[in-house]
Design a protein around this motif. Structure first.
Motif, PDB file in Angstrom:
ATOM      1  N   THR A 172       0.677  -1.448  -0.045  1.00 17.71           N
ATOM      2  CA  THR A 172       0.291  -0.470   0.052  1.00 17.71           C
ATOM      3  C   THR A 172       1.085   1.009  -0.119  1.00 17.71           C
ATOM      4  OG1 THR A 172       0.071   0.147   2.141  1.00 17.71           O
ATOM      5  CG2 THR A 172      -1.913  -1.777   1.523  1.00 17.71           C
ATOM      6  N   LYS A 173      -0.266   2.291  -0.110  1.00 22.69           N
ATOM      7  CA  LYS A 173       1.283   3.762   0.450  1.00 22.69           C
ATOM      8  C   LYS A 173       1.005   4.370   1.371  1.00 22.69           C
ATOM      9  CE  LYS A 173      -0.332   5.753  -4.417  1.00 22.69           C
ATOM     10  NZ  LYS A 173      -1.564   6.634  -4.615  1.00 22.69           N
ATOM     11  N   LEU A 174       1.290   2.630   2.351  1.00 15.61           N
ATOM     12  CA  LEU A 174       0.933   3.358   4.180  1.00 15.61           C
ATOM     13  C   LEU A 174       2.845   4.076   4.296  1.00 15.61           C
ATOM     14  CD1 LEU A 174       0.158   3.544   7.019  1.00 15.61           C
ATOM     15  CD2 LEU A 174       1.867   0.985   7.629  1.00 15.61           C
ATOM     16  N   SER A 175       3.335   3.162   3.282  1.00 19.98           N
ATOM     17  CA  SER A 175       5.185   4.484   3.934  1.00 19.98           C
ATOM     18  C   SER A 175       5.223   5.628   3.518  1.00 19.98           C
ATOM     19  CB  SER A 175       6.403   3.629   3.630  1.00 19.98           C
ATOM     20  OG  SER A 175       5.662   3.470   1.548  1.00 19.98           O
ATOM     21  N   GLU A 176       4.430   6.050   2.267  1.00 24.10           N
ATOM     22  CA  GLU A 176       4.673   7.112   1.918  1.00 24.10           C
ATOM     23  C   GLU A 176       4.364   8.569   2.072  1.00 24.10           C
ATOM     24  OE1 GLU A 176       3.240   9.522  -2.398  1.00 24.10           O
ATOM     25  OE2 GLU A 176       3.521   7.310  -2.741  1.00 24.10           O
ATOM     26  N   GLU A 177       2.537   7.800   3.026  1.00 23.62           N
ATOM     27  CA  GLU A 177       1.740   8.546   3.787  1.00 23.62           C
ATOM     28  C   GLU A 177       2.317   9.321   4.904  1.00 23.62           C
ATOM     29  OE1 GLU A 177      -1.669   6.448   3.928  1.00 23.62           O
ATOM     30  OE2 GLU A 177      -2.230   7.355   1.713  1.00 23.62           O
ATOM     31  N   LEU A 178       3.491   8.148   5.505  1.00 27.81           N
ATOM     32  CA  LEU A 178       4.053   8.038   6.565  1.00 27.81           C
ATOM     33  C   LEU A 178       5.607   9.192   6.422  1.00 27.81           C
ATOM     34  CD1 LEU A 178       4.460   4.708   8.182  1.00 27.81           C
ATOM     35  CD2 LEU A 178       3.313   6.315   9.629  1.00 27.81           C
ATOM     36  N   PHE A 179       5.372   9.232   5.352  1.00 34.76           N
ATOM     37  CA  PHE A 179       6.662  10.296   5.607  1.00 34.76           C
ATOM     38  C   PHE A 179       6.330  11.497   5.259  1.00 34.76           C
ATOM     39  CE2 PHE A 179      10.243  12.541   2.986  1.00 34.76           C
ATOM     40  CZ  PHE A 179      11.551  11.713   3.611  1.00 34.76           C
ATOM     41  N   ASN A 180       5.010  11.734   4.469  1.00 33.78           N
ATOM     42  CA  ASN A 180       4.456  13.004   4.404  1.00 33.78           C
ATOM     43  C   ASN A 180       3.555  13.584   5.729  1.00 33.78           C
ATOM     44  OD1 ASN A 180       5.671  13.230   1.642  1.00 33.78           O
ATOM     45  ND2 ASN A 180       3.677  12.160   0.886  1.00 33.78           N
ATOM     46  N   GLY A 181       3.446  12.034   6.163  1.00 35.03           N
ATOM     47  CA  GLY A 181       2.665  13.064   7.299  1.00 35.03           C
ATOM     48  C   GLY A 181       3.793  13.607   8.470  1.00 35.03           C
ATOM     49  N   LEU A 182       5.181  12.809   8.657  1.00 31.54           N
ATOM     50  CA  LEU A 182       5.830  13.240   9.517  1.00 31.54           C
ATOM     51  C   LEU A 182       6.808  14.789   9.792  1.00 31.54           C
ATOM     52  CD1 LEU A 182       6.556  10.075  10.872  1.00 31.54           C
ATOM     53  CD2 LEU A 182       4.738  11.080  12.233  1.00 31.54           C
ATOM     54  N   ALA A 183       6.768  14.905   8.185  1.00 28.64           N
ATOM     55  CA  ALA A 183       8.047  15.361   7.833  1.00 28.64           C
ATOM     56  C   ALA A 183       7.301  16.949   8.360  1.00 28.64           C
ATOM     57  CB  ALA A 183       7.767  15.280   6.552  1.00 28.64           C
ATOM     58  N   PRO A 184       6.221  17.248   8.179  1.00 27.87           N
ATOM     59  CA  PRO A 184       6.332  19.298   8.483  1.00 27.87           C
ATOM     60  C   PRO A 184       6.854  18.795  10.292  1.00 27.87           C
ATOM     61  CG  PRO A 184       4.303  17.980   7.466  1.00 27.87           C
ATOM     62  CD  PRO A 184       4.735  16.493   8.026  1.00 27.87           C
ATOM     63  N   TRP A 185       6.638  18.087  10.968  1.00 27.63           N
ATOM     64  CA  TRP A 185       6.594  18.308  12.120  1.00 27.63           C
ATOM     65  C   TRP A 185       8.265  18.452  12.837  1.00 27.63           C
ATOM     66  CZ3 TRP A 185       2.835  19.862  14.959  1.00 27.63           C
ATOM     67  CH2 TRP A 185       1.052  19.950  14.434  1.00 27.63           C
ATOM     68  N   VAL A 186       9.305  18.440  11.820  1.00 30.40           N
ATOM     69  CA  VAL A 186      10.741  17.999  12.001  1.00 30.40           C
ATOM     70  C   VAL A 186      11.324  18.570  11.646  1.00 30.40           C
ATOM     71  CG1 VAL A 186      10.478  15.315  12.763  1.00 30.40           C
ATOM     72  CG2 VAL A 186      10.901  15.912  10.856  1.00 30.40           C
ATOM     73  N   ARG A 187      10.508  20.128  11.283  1.00 30.70           N
ATOM     74  CA  ARG A 187      11.510  20.721  10.166  1.00 30.70           C
ATOM     75  C   ARG A 187      12.844  21.248  11.100  1.00 30.70           C
ATOM     76  NH1 ARG A 187       9.707  20.665   4.808  1.00 30.70           N
ATOM     77  NH2 ARG A 187       7.562  19.733   4.635  1.00 30.70           N
ATOM     78  N   ARG A 188      11.679  21.692  12.431  1.00 41.75           N
ATOM     79  CA  ARG A 188      12.870  22.391  13.399  1.00 41.75           C
ATOM     80  C   ARG A 188      14.114  21.917  14.105  1.00 41.75           C
ATOM     81  NH1 ARG A 188      13.083  27.282  10.277  1.00 41.75           N
ATOM     82  NH2 ARG A 188      11.270  27.746   9.186  1.00 41.75           N
ATOM     83  N   ILE A 189      13.650  20.992  14.216  1.00 44.64           N
ATOM     84  CA  ILE A 189      15.250  20.053  15.064  1.00 44.64           C
ATOM     85  C   ILE A 189      16.521  19.717  14.445  1.00 44.64           C
ATOM     86  CG2 ILE A 189      15.157  18.101  16.465  1.00 44.64           C
ATOM     87  CD1 ILE A 189      12.159  17.764  16.347  1.00 44.64           C
ATOM     88  N   PRO A 190      17.262  20.024  14.839  1.00 47.90           N
ATOM     89  CA  PRO A 190      18.804  19.476  14.267  1.00 47.90           C
ATOM     90  C   PRO A 190      18.128  18.079  13.424  1.00 47.90           C
ATOM     91  CG  PRO A 190      18.899  20.213  16.550  1.00 47.90           C
ATOM     92  CD  PRO A 190      17.383  20.397  16.158  1.00 47.90           C
ATOM     93  N   GLY A 191      18.772  17.936  12.340  1.00 52.16           N
ATOM     94  CA  GLY A 191      18.629  16.707  11.423  1.00 52.16           C
ATOM     95  C   GLY A 191      17.640  17.298  11.201  1.00 52.16           C
ATOM     96  N   ARG A 192      16.596  17.435  11.508  1.00 44.37           N
ATOM     97  CA  ARG A 192      15.304  17.809   9.685  1.00 44.37           C
ATOM     98  C   ARG A 192      14.375  16.045  10.044  1.00 44.37           C
ATOM     99  NH1 ARG A 192      17.365  22.311   7.052  1.00 44.37           N
ATOM    100  NH2 ARG A 192      19.467  22.095   7.803  1.00 44.37           N
ATOM    101  N   LEU A 193      14.901  15.961   8.352  1.00 47.50           N
ATOM    102  CA  LEU A 193      13.929  14.991   7.818  1.00 47.50           C
ATOM    103  C   LEU A 193      14.579  13.939   8.319  1.00 47.50           C
ATOM    104  CD1 LEU A 193      12.667  16.440   4.229  1.00 47.50           C
ATOM    105  CD2 LEU A 193      12.173  16.500   6.077  1.00 47.50           C
ATOM    106  N   LEU A 194      15.752  13.894   8.757  1.00 43.49           N
ATOM    107  CA  LEU A 194      16.477  12.407   8.783  1.00 43.49           C
ATOM    108  C   LEU A 194      15.340  11.786   9.509  1.00 43.49           C
ATOM    109  CD1 LEU A 194      20.220  13.333   8.948  1.00 43.49           C
ATOM    110  CD2 LEU A 194      19.354  12.269   6.959  1.00 43.49           C
ATOM    111  N   HIS A 195      15.483  12.762  11.185  1.00 43.96           N
ATOM    112  CA  HIS A 195      14.076  11.753  12.472  1.00 43.96           C
ATOM    113  C   HIS A 195      13.144  11.680  11.708  1.00 43.96           C
ATOM    114  CE1 HIS A 195      17.197  14.210  15.310  1.00 43.96           C
ATOM    115  NE2 HIS A 195      16.478  15.491  14.763  1.00 43.96           N
ATOM    116  N   VAL A 196      12.925  11.645  10.307  1.00 47.07           N
ATOM    117  CA  VAL A 196      11.434  10.994   9.655  1.00 47.07           C
ATOM    118  C   VAL A 196      11.839   9.653   9.501  1.00 47.07           C
ATOM    119  CG1 VAL A 196       9.994  10.719   7.699  1.00 47.07           C
ATOM    120  CG2 VAL A 196      10.850  13.390   9.233  1.00 47.07           C
TER     121      VAL A 196
END
Length: 434
Positions: free
Chosen positions: A76-100
């Motif tokens: 399914t598209k679960l992993s794509e939805e996970l990445f897109n859903g989590l990405a906005p919340w880590v943009r200001r954390i050091p490392g940003r999208l790596l935390h996703v």
């Protein structure tokens, strides 16, 4: 024949059979057959009964269900939805999208139960996105290879089911016990990424433009179906509404509904998921059956009890025994997969662990962590193979990229050994006693 000579003979035969390329299940059964013939003139009856008992368990019915649930969600598209859903919340954390990478692997692992599936599925979405944005490739590869191992730590986990059946402990108790260590691993992984990002600001891309809170919530709405599925599967076990087998059946039903609603599962991929789940389940059940026969044969020879007595007479402390077992499992992990490691050693190791005074549920989590380490240990680390295929890199390069996260797993092993009740057994004892 004395027990020492018998032990060496059986070990030699088992290594010979495994080294010859014979299936692991048949190698285990072959060693068991030899052990049985040394103490009983009619091993065939024991072979049949061991195979039936090992595969006829209602508890074990949870295994193919969890495997099938993971195979459905893998398509399914679960992993794509996970990445897109989590990405906005880590943009200001050091490392940003790596935390996703860490968060997505943790969430997907909770509904997949497979390390390789978690690693491959999340990597397929995350790697191209991280490369496009200019993130450091070494840290991205290392975090994905090791975070993929969360698939066997975050319940429900295929490896946990195999251990619980082999060691004859509660599957639900082992599942609950894995929650805090799994969360601890995620925190340590993300902590390393944050520290690395602070020390290497030049290896990160420019900051993304700010987005509003409502836009973050809109993008995170994609996480709702996955969150509901996790709550239904894990929550029903934790509150005692369903057994592990019943929860697994709910998980399959929920994954089919999720796939139908999102229209991401065709009849072709449905039959592919069923066939893949059947192949993997049969392989694991065959290995468990061979191991069950070997366990019964070993019990009749008296070797496990003798080894436990030998350890007791050696005067080794509990932590010394754990240190030795850690080295043994790390060595085994360089040549065997996780399921084989567990079923191959349970008959010998469990009596030793019990004699040393360790809780078998705690020991299950301990072994799962060592299997996680084995997944990124050359030359047969499955996740190394996955990342090698996904990136086209050499295995040594992937292994070196994974080294800092490998050390975080080692730290976790040390912490659960020092604080077993706080981090492992306390939560299931508290939840299941209410």
């Amino acid at each position: 024949m004395d027990l020492i000579t018998m032990s060496l003979l059986l070990l030699f035969v088992l290594c010979l059979l495994l080294g010859s390329g014979l299936w692991i299940a048949l190698s285990l059964a072959g060693a068991g057959w030899l052990a049985m013939t040394l103490v009983n003139p009619n091993p065939g009856l024991f072979l049949a009964s061991a195979y039936w008992e090992a595969t006829g368990s209602w508890t074990l019915a949870a295994l193919p269900m969890f495997v099938w649930m993971g195979e459905i969600l893998f398509r399914t598209k679960l992993s794509e939805e996970l990445f897109n859903g989590l990405a906005p919340w880590v943009r200001r954390i050091p490392g940003r999208l790596l935390h996703v990478n860490i968060l997505a692997c943790g969430i997907f692992g909770s509904v997949s139960g497979s390390s390789a599936a978690t690693c491959a599925t999340v990597s397929r979405i995350a790697l191209p996105e991280l490369r496009k944005r200019g993130y450091d490739e070494s840290v991205a590869i290392g975090s994905l290879a090791t975070a993929g191992t969360l698939g066997i730590m975050i319940p429900p986990s295929i490896i946990m089911v195999v251990y619980a059946v082999a060691a004859e402990v509660s599957i639900v108790r082992v599942f609950i016990a894995g929650c805090l260590p799994g969360l601890l691993v995620m925190i340590l992984f993300s902590g390393y990424i944050a520290i690395w990002a602070k020390l290497n600001p030049e290896k990160q891309p420019p900051l993304d433009p700010k987005i509003s809170f409502m836009e973050k919530m809109r993008q995170s709405a994609q996480l709702i179906p996955c969150a509901i599925l996790i709550i239904v599967v894990i929550g029903s076990m934790f509150v005692g509404w369903a057994t592990a087998t019943e929860a697994a059946a709910f998980g399959v039903l929920g994954s089919l509904v999720l796939a139908a609603v999102t229209r991401t599962l065709s009849w072709s991929s449905f039959f592919e998921s069923l066939a893949a789940a059947t192949r993997l389940s049969c392989m694991i059940l065959f290995i468990l059956a061979g191991a069950a026969f070997l366990t019964k044969a070993m019990a009749l020879t008296g070797i496990p009890a003798a080894l436990a007595q030998l350890v007791a007479e050696a005067g080794l402390g509990p932590y010394s025994i754990i240190a030795i077992l850690t080295l043994v499992y790390v060595v085994l992990g360089a040549a065997l997969d996780g399921v084989s490691m567990i079923v191959l050693t349970t008959s010998v190791v469990v009596p030793i662990v019990q004699h040393a005074g360790f809780d078998l549920v705690w020991f299950g989590i301990f072994i799962v962590l060592l299997v996680e380490i084995a997944e990124i240990t050359p030359p047969l680390g499955f996740n190394l193979f996955v990342m090698q295929t996904m990136t086209g890199k050499e295995q040594t390069e992937v292994a070196w990229a994974s080294m800092p996260f490998f050390l975080m797993l080692v730290v976790t092993v040390a912490l659960i050994t020092i604080f077993p009740v706080t981090l492992v057994t306390g939560l299931p004892d508290w939840l299941l006693s209410r």
